[in-house]
Motif scaffolding. Structure first.
Motif, PDB file in Angstrom:
ATOM      1  N   LEU A   1       0.827  -1.204   0.000  1.00 21.19           N
ATOM      2  CA  LEU A   1       0.000   0.000   0.000  1.00 21.19           C
ATOM      3  C   LEU A   1       0.861   1.253   0.000  1.00 21.19           C
ATOM      4  O   LEU A   1       0.518   2.264  -0.613  1.00 21.19           O
ATOM      5  CB  LEU A   1      -0.909   0.024   1.236  1.00 21.19           C
TER       6      LEU A   1
ATOM      7  N   ASP B   1      -0.938   3.464  -7.773  1.00 22.88           N
ATOM      8  CA  ASP B   1      -2.244   3.002  -8.249  1.00 22.88           C
ATOM      9  C   ASP B   1      -3.352   3.369  -7.266  1.00 22.88           C
ATOM     10  O   ASP B   1      -4.470   3.710  -7.675  1.00 22.88           O
ATOM     11  CB  ASP B   1      -2.217   1.494  -8.514  1.00 22.88           C
ATOM     12  N   LEU B   2      -3.042   3.338  -5.968  1.00 22.04           N
ATOM     13  CA  LEU B   2      -4.045   3.737  -4.985  1.00 22.04           C
ATOM     14  C   LEU B   2      -4.252   5.247  -4.983  1.00 22.04           C
ATOM     15  O   LEU B   2      -5.378   5.728  -4.840  1.00 22.04           O
ATOM     16  CB  LEU B   2      -3.633   3.259  -3.595  1.00 22.04           C
TER      17      LEU B   2
ATOM     18  N   TRP C   1     -12.248   1.332  -1.672  1.00 26.64           N
ATOM     19  CA  TRP C   1     -10.932   1.354  -2.320  1.00 26.64           C
ATOM     20  C   TRP C   1     -10.299  -0.035  -2.321  1.00 26.64           C
ATOM     21  O   TRP C   1      -9.514  -0.362  -3.223  1.00 26.64           O
ATOM     22  CB  TRP C   1      -9.995   2.362  -1.658  1.00 26.64           C
TER      23      TRP C   1
ATOM     24  N   ARG D   1      -8.872  -1.735  -5.578  1.00 29.96           N
ATOM     25  CA  ARG D   1      -7.470  -2.156  -5.629  1.00 29.96           C
ATOM     26  C   ARG D   1      -7.363  -3.575  -6.188  1.00 29.96           C
ATOM     27  O   ARG D   1      -6.497  -3.886  -7.005  1.00 29.96           O
ATOM     28  CB  ARG D   1      -6.890  -2.081  -4.235  1.00 29.96           C
TER      29      ARG D   1
ATOM     30  N   GLU E   1      -5.320  -4.850  -9.502  1.00 34.30           N
ATOM     31  CA  GLU E   1      -4.297  -5.896  -9.487  1.00 34.30           C
ATOM     32  C   GLU E   1      -4.588  -6.965 -10.529  1.00 34.30           C
ATOM     33  O   GLU E   1      -3.674  -7.537 -11.114  1.00 34.30           O
ATOM     34  CB  GLU E   1      -4.206  -6.519  -8.092  1.00 34.30           C
TER      35      GLU E   1
END
Length: 218
Positions: A5, A89-90, A192, A196, A200
């Protein structure tokens, strides 16, 4: 393997000159880089140079920060140099107008929570927010945090050391992970996590993606 993360990295500059990047000369070079660059290939814009350092008591210019680090150094640590780098990406899930404030808020919460967990008061510190692109072209907002070798306690100032046997480094990473999770919950909401997982599946995640050097070449 799931991608981390957040990557939180802590290193230090020794007061003694022990090769390239150490001692007063090494700290000065690092501080100038943080102040004037976004990465090795990109200079900070004039707009970004305004209020470049977020001063939390250590200084607002590299010369002032270096002088204060020298004044508050311990026998073995001239300055701590941290990196707090949330996963790109987060961060892409966060509305653009909130991204910089989120990374800055997480950075300050990590500093305060880590020192509190170690039994210290929060020392004076300063940090810079850098905005670069990854090799894949993703925005990578991250902070460089400078802290002195000494840390305040009720009785006075004491050296801060990171002992792997005491798992001080694991504590640092756990706090960074938890603070970023909570920031995402506040900003995006719990969905989220589902988003996520979808990201992935859609992208090939490298197995060494929790290595800072994969995201942040130095």
């Amino acid at each position: 393997m799931s991608k981390a993360l957040i990557v939180a990295d802590l290193k230090y500059k020794s007061p003694k000159q022990r090769g390239r990047g150490s001692g007063q000369k090494g700290l000065r070079g690092a501080l100038k880089y943080f102040q004037y660059r976004e990465d090795h290939n990109t200079r900070a814009s004039k707009e970004r140079l305004r209020d470049r350092w977020q001063d939390r008591g250590l200084g607002a210019h590299y010369r002032e920060i270096q002088a204060n680090c020298d004044r508050l150094k311990s026998q073995h640590v001239l300055a701590w140099t941290w990196v707090v780098s949330p996963a790109p990406d987060l961060m892409s899930l966060v509305p653009e107008e909130h991204r910089r404030a989120l990374v800055m808020d997480v950075t300050e919460r990590v500093v305060e929570a880590y020192y509190e967990a170690r039994g210290y008061r929060t020392p004076p510190y300063a940090y810079v927010l850098h905005d670069r692109l990854t090799r894949e072209g993703e925005q990578q907002l991250h902070t460089h945090v400078i802290l002195p070798g000494l840390a305040p306690m009720v009785e006075g100032w004491e050296p801060l050391y990171i002992n792997q046997r005491e798992k001080h480094d694991e504590l640092f990473n756990t706090i960074a992970h938890d603070e970023f999770e909570q920031a995402l919950d506040r900003t995006i909401g719990p969905e989220w996590r589902r988003l996520r997982e979808e990201l992935e599946v859609a992208h090939d995640i490298p197995t060494d993606s929790d290595d800072l050097d994969v995201w942040f070449p130095r």
